[in-house]
Design a protein around this motif. Structure first.
Motif, mmCIF file in Angstrom:
data_model
loop_
_atom_site.group_PDB
_atom_site.id
_atom_site.type_symbol
_atom_site.label_atom_id
_atom_site.label_comp_id
_atom_site.label_asym_id
_atom_site.label_seq_id
_atom_site.Cartn_x
_atom_site.Cartn_y
_atom_site.Cartn_z
ATOM 1 N N PRO A 172 0.829 -1.206 0.000
ATOM 2 C CA PRO A 172 0.000 0.000 0.000
ATOM 3 C C PRO A 172 0.855 1.245 0.000
ATOM 4 C CG PRO A 172 -0.007 -1.078 2.145
ATOM 5 C CD PRO A 172 0.641 -2.003 1.192
ATOM 6 N N LYS A 173 0.401 2.272 -0.710
ATOM 7 C CA LYS A 173 1.141 3.516 -0.801
ATOM 8 C C LYS A 173 1.153 4.232 0.547
ATOM 9 C CE LYS A 173 0.116 4.286 -5.694
ATOM 10 N NZ LYS A 173 -0.443 5.223 -6.686
ATOM 11 N N PRO A 174 2.257 4.950 0.850
ATOM 12 C CA PRO A 174 2.297 5.695 2.116
ATOM 13 C C PRO A 174 1.166 6.703 2.196
ATOM 14 C CG PRO A 174 4.467 5.628 1.075
ATOM 15 C CD PRO A 174 3.488 5.091 0.085
ATOM 16 N N SER A 175 0.658 6.885 3.415
ATOM 17 C CA SER A 175 -0.410 7.848 3.634
ATOM 18 C C SER A 175 0.099 9.246 3.361
ATOM 19 C CB SER A 175 -0.922 7.757 5.077
ATOM 20 O OG SER A 175 -1.312 6.445 5.355
ATOM 21 N N ALA A 176 -0.777 10.076 2.816
ATOM 22 C CA ALA A 176 -0.419 11.464 2.555
ATOM 23 C C ALA A 176 -0.198 12.194 3.866
ATOM 24 C CB ALA A 176 -1.524 12.147 1.744
ATOM 25 N N LYS A 177 0.883 12.914 3.961
ATOM 26 C CA LYS A 177 1.211 13.639 5.191
ATOM 27 C C LYS A 177 0.452 14.957 5.229
ATOM 28 C CE LYS A 177 5.153 15.096 7.934
ATOM 29 N NZ LYS A 177 6.620 15.219 7.957
ATOM 30 N N PRO A 178 -0.273 15.257 6.319
ATOM 31 C CA PRO A 178 -1.046 16.498 6.377
ATOM 32 C C PRO A 178 -0.117 17.691 6.369
ATOM 33 C CG PRO A 178 -0.962 15.448 8.522
ATOM 34 C CD PRO A 178 -0.360 14.498 7.551
ATOM 35 N N PRO A 179 -0.624 18.869 5.913
ATOM 36 C CA PRO A 179 0.214 20.075 5.920
ATOM 37 C C PRO A 179 0.643 20.418 7.333
ATOM 38 C CG PRO A 179 -2.093 20.633 5.519
ATOM 39 C CD PRO A 179 -1.982 19.148 5.435
ATOM 40 N N VAL A 180 1.902 20.771 7.490
ATOM 41 C CA VAL A 180 2.468 21.060 8.800
ATOM 42 C C VAL A 180 2.710 22.550 8.923
ATOM 43 C CG1 VAL A 180 4.422 20.637 10.335
ATOM 44 C CG2 VAL A 180 3.579 18.821 8.851
ATOM 45 N N PRO A 181 2.190 23.204 9.980
ATOM 46 C CA PRO A 181 2.477 24.623 10.167
ATOM 47 C C PRO A 181 3.951 24.837 10.425
ATOM 48 C CG PRO A 181 1.426 23.698 12.103
ATOM 49 C CD PRO A 181 1.369 22.663 11.036
ATOM 50 N N LYS A 182 4.498 25.886 9.855
ATOM 51 C CA LYS A 182 5.921 26.175 10.027
ATOM 52 C C LYS A 182 6.239 26.356 11.503
ATOM 53 C CE LYS A 182 9.629 29.139 8.358
ATOM 54 N NZ LYS A 182 9.984 30.286 7.526
ATOM 55 N N GLY A 183 7.288 25.651 11.971
ATOM 56 C CA GLY A 183 7.666 25.748 13.380
ATOM 57 C C GLY A 183 6.902 24.811 14.289
ATOM 58 N N GLY A 184 6.015 23.938 13.713
ATOM 59 C CA GLY A 184 5.249 23.018 14.534
ATOM 60 C C GLY A 184 6.089 21.843 15.004
ATOM 61 N N GLU A 185 5.435 20.927 15.764
ATOM 62 C CA GLU A 185 6.124 19.765 16.317
ATOM 63 C C GLU A 185 5.422 18.480 15.864
ATOM 64 O OE1 GLU A 185 8.777 20.177 18.129
ATOM 65 O OE2 GLU A 185 8.685 22.293 18.658
ATOM 66 N N VAL A 186 6.182 17.420 15.658
ATOM 67 C CA VAL A 186 5.633 16.099 15.365
ATOM 68 C C VAL A 186 6.280 15.092 16.314
ATOM 69 C CG1 VAL A 186 5.171 16.592 12.933
ATOM 70 C CG2 VAL A 186 7.375 15.608 13.603
ATOM 71 N N VAL A 187 5.598 13.970 16.515
ATOM 72 C CA VAL A 187 6.158 12.873 17.304
ATOM 73 C C VAL A 187 6.570 11.781 16.333
ATOM 74 C CG1 VAL A 187 5.704 11.112 19.024
ATOM 75 C CG2 VAL A 187 4.777 13.409 19.329
ATOM 76 N N GLN A 188 7.874 11.528 16.237
ATOM 77 C CA GLN A 188 8.367 10.440 15.383
ATOM 78 C C GLN A 188 8.408 9.156 16.200
ATOM 79 O OE1 GLN A 188 11.086 10.976 12.218
ATOM 80 N NE2 GLN A 188 12.429 9.343 12.888
ATOM 81 N N ILE A 189 7.565 8.196 15.818
ATOM 82 C CA ILE A 189 7.457 6.927 16.541
ATOM 83 C C ILE A 189 8.610 6.003 16.174
ATOM 84 C CG2 ILE A 189 5.995 4.898 16.853
ATOM 85 C CD1 ILE A 189 3.609 6.811 16.255
ATOM 86 N N GLY A 190 9.043 6.028 14.921
ATOM 87 C CA GLY A 190 10.155 5.178 14.533
ATOM 88 C C GLY A 190 10.394 5.245 13.036
#
Length: 320
Positions: free
Chosen positions: A242-260
């Protein structure tokens, strides 16, 4: 005329007076383990907009910052542990470790984990006015050390913490949110050499390869009419997943949690489905992330959820 002397009267008076004289000394002071009772837990309280709930947690093990405050002897203050209780405090800069008796609630600021008396700070090697990174771990020391701390004395220092564990503890402190109560979970020693650069991709979370048959969609070849002649197995193309899920737009300077970051695509999608995350490609790897979040405080809850699910290497990082 000389009168006879009665020798029994002074002896009787002395016997009658003995209980009265003994009662003036008062009860003997409490010694031994009973001297630490009663142990008080206390009710929840609020500092700023954060609620702290005291609890009798036996495996308490947290990292944070220490400040220097009031109190005599080798004592300290903590927001949640019972009073009194005993902890080992480790300076994350030097690895120096001492035993401290917690006797007070505090510190009454959210940015500090423990408040140390001047004597405790001196033994730990902290300068006046320090805001030092530390580890606080609850312990059950022998009675001879408890008695020494109750009397205002200090006990010998513990063995210094090795540099490998100090690196793990510093990383744990850097990853946790300073706006929330620190998670009181023991740190896990790394398997193999530690990564030196913090922004670098996380070590691969996949250590067990998934059998190739499980990664193929069912009935793939049956749906293709008149298939072309098969090439040798060494050059046969793999059926894409399956194709990777589309990544939602990220606000500049925002934070994400990288699980792995995963080398096997199926493993990445399995982790994403478990935590409601998205999958993106990064070269030969598939990254699983949640977010974006407006700030680090909002990302902290998602980080704790990922670690509770077993992804201990999950971390908060900037989206851009």
């Amino acid at each position: 005329m000389r009168l006879p002397v009665n020798l029994t009267l002074p002896l009787a008076a002395l016997i009658l007076a003995a209980p009265v004289m003994g009662s003036e000394a008062g009860p003997a002071p409490t010694t031994g383990p009973a001297a630490d009772y009663p142990v008080t837990v206390g009710e929840p309280f609020t500092v700023g907009n954060v609620t702290w709930t005291p609890t009798d947690q036996l495996n308490y093990d947290a990292v944070g910052y220490a400040v220097i405050g009031e109190g005599a002897g080798t004592t300290g203050a903590n927001k949640t542990l019972p009073l009194p209780s005993y902890v080992e405090v480790t300076a994350l800069d030097s690895g120096r470790t001492i035993l401290v008796r917690l006797e007070r609630r505090g510190p009454m600021v959210n940015e500090a984990l423990v408040e140390l008396s001047a004597d405790a700070a001196t033994q730990l090697g902290l300068a006046p006015g320090s805001h030092a990174p530390v580890r606080v771990r609850r312990v059950n020391p022998p009675e001879v050390e408890r008695a020494a701390l109750r009397s205002g004395n200090k006990v010998p220092e513990r063995m210094e913490t090795p540099e490998g564990l100090l690196k793990v503890l510093r990383r744990k402190l850097a990853d946790q949110s300073p706006l929330l109560p620190p998670p009181s979970t023991p740190p896990t020693m790394p398997k193999g050499p530690l990564a030196q650069a913090a922004p670098a991709p996380l070590p691969l979370a996949s250590s067990t390869p998934v059998p190739k048959a499980k990664t193929l969609p069912p009935a793939t070849t049956a749906a293709i009419p008149n298939p072309a002649p098969r090439k040798p197995a060494s050059s046969a193309p793999q059926v894409p997943g399956p194709k990777p899920s589309a990544k939602p737009p990220v606000p500049k300077g925002g934070e994400v949690v990288q699980i792995g970051a995963f080398s096997v695509e199926a493993n990445a999608h399995k982790a994403a489905a478990q935590l409601g995350a998205t999958v993106t490609t990064a070269g030969k790897f598939w990254r699983v992330q949640t977010g974006p979040f407006a700030n680090r405080a909002q990302a902290a809850a998602a980080l704790e959820k990922a670690r509770a699910a077993g992804y201990s290497d999950a971390r908060i990082q900037r989206a851009d």
